[in-house]
Design an enzyme around this catalytic site. Sequence first.
Site, PDB file in Angstrom:
ATOM      1  N   LYS A  36       0.777  -1.233  -0.124  1.00  0.00           N
ATOM      2  CA  LYS A  36       0.106  -0.176  -0.195  1.00  0.00           C
ATOM      3  C   LYS A  36       0.883   1.295   0.119  1.00  0.00           C
ATOM      4  O   LYS A  36       0.629   2.134  -0.668  1.00  0.00           O
ATOM      5  CB  LYS A  36      -1.007   0.181   1.238  1.00  0.00           C
ATOM      6  CG  LYS A  36      -1.632   1.166   1.380  1.00  0.00           C
ATOM      7  CD  LYS A  36      -2.622   1.644   0.274  1.00  0.00           C
ATOM      8  CE  LYS A  36      -3.693   2.897   0.324  1.00  0.00           C
ATOM      9  NZ  LYS A  36      -3.200   3.898   1.172  1.00  0.00           N
ATOM     10  N   ASN A  57       1.105   4.030  -2.946  1.00  0.00           N
ATOM     11  CA  ASN A  57       1.015   5.702  -2.719  1.00  0.00           C
ATOM     12  C   ASN A  57       2.098   6.536  -3.320  1.00  0.00           C
ATOM     13  O   ASN A  57       1.980   7.580  -3.977  1.00  0.00           O
ATOM     14  CB  ASN A  57       0.797   6.002  -1.046  1.00  0.00           C
ATOM     15  CG  ASN A  57      -0.613   5.602  -0.282  1.00  0.00           C
ATOM     16  OD1 ASN A  57      -1.297   5.013  -1.002  1.00  0.00           O
ATOM     17  ND2 ASN A  57      -0.908   6.167   0.614  1.00  0.00           N
TER      18      ASN A  57
END
Length: 513
Positions: A220, A224
């Site tokens: 994750k 980003n």
Amino acid sequence: VRSFASSHPDLRRSPGVASGGAGGGIEAIPARYKMALTRIGLAGLAVMGQNLALNIAEKGFPISVYNRTTSKVDETVQRAKLEGNLPLYGFHDPASFVNSIQKPRVVIMLVKAGAPVDQTIATLAAHLEQGDCIVDGGNEWYENTERREKAMEERGLLYLGMGVSGGEEGARHGPSMMPGGSLEAYQYIEDILLKVSAQVPDSGPCVTYIGKGGSGNFVKMVHNGIEYGDMQLIAEAYDVLKSVGKLTNGELQQVFAEWNKGELLSFLVEITADIFSIKDDQGEGYLVDKVLDKTGMKGTGKWTVQQAAELSVAAPTIEASLDSRFLSGLKDERVAASKIFQGDYSSGETVNKAQLIEDVRKALYASKICSYAQGMNIIKAKSTEKGWGLNLGELARIWKGGCIIRASFLDRIKKAYDRNGELANLLIDPEFAQEIMDRQAAWRRVVCLAINNGVSTPGMSASLAYFDSYRRDRLPANLVQAQRDYFGAHTYERVDMPGSFHTEWYKIANSKI
Ligand SMILES: *[C@@H]1O[C@H](CO)[C@@H](O)[C@H](O)[C@H]1NC(C)=O
């Protein structure tokens, strides 16, 4: 056995706040309606948490919700009523919250990363039992997840660190989810995650078991970082079109809307087109021109760059996007510097608008390939270091929907890794290689044009330099190594024979024979 809603009529009644015992809820449930247990719990009812809870309830999984601030609980229960009498039950105290969930219990936490997570774990764990599971749905640093997973294991509890992308809308209607940690815990809630996540036709739900430990958080985090890169590259395309091409907001809106029909089809390009259409409701003109040119950040982009450096993986495009945010923050300094360096930076070249738009589109696409190549290589290096065995193609697949970087482009990445799971770099996948070859002339024209006109394109330039370094069989690194050997006797290898060599460069250069 886990599909629960249909066999428990009590849970299909109107949602409400239950006291669950002596705690004193708002609306005591008469004993004859003794509540059946819910399937899952969620703690932390800021907007993301509320939305994810409503999403889970809407998919038919009865859910208990809790927040220390009880007004958040009531607010969520109210929303569940309004949004269709969803099977969502609010609790004002952690004990009755935990006890309302069927065993083994699973509680998803959506609280701020760091200390609040530890506090929430302490609150919940006091009431959880062996075999129960806590899922952290926040943007947590992967090592914190690994530390907590170990601590939980000692108490007989399972733990998952699950990245959730898609913002508030995604959480409510289908995010992309990246759960890592205990496989057993994942399997227990897989049926829920498969239904709650974004659904992409011909590709399936945007969730998969990522891997062990903190891998879900790590993936994750890089997602980003890639998002930073995408946003920066789009901003540079905007800057070149606006500052050099003199496109109006109306034209920019059309250009981005048009791009969104082709290879650049993506959430970020789509919302960019929308942004150019919004007029300022406080005055004349467009809102985008009134927004202060300062970008905020929460840290995942910086972590990505730090990790790239730790792993010795080049990630210049993602780094350039982070640097651009730092420089954007120096608004006052930039205003002062702009007065010192006044002048006409326009090169005076005549620009063909239609040609420029085409070139910028190609430059954006080629730059994007480099940015994703860097992000995937960070993940690959970490996976090797940690022994996570991550499947890069699967990651590209679960990013196709729900998340901020969702794009048709991700399908091409998935296919590249399907063709070759051991691909050293996305750039050399035959399809991507061809796409870059087809676009590189345009890409170079855009970067040169920007440079000649004093418009910075750090992301596009970094991507191009990455490509030009990666594709060359010989770099000037020979000279750097010779310098190292000159002043530090660091030795060097030779192109024409094996071994390690050292030369007395200074002595030879300075001996007068
Ligand atoms: C509850 O709400 C407050 C304020 O909205 C928040 O700071 C807190 O972390 C939430 N979570 C829990 C688990 O209480």
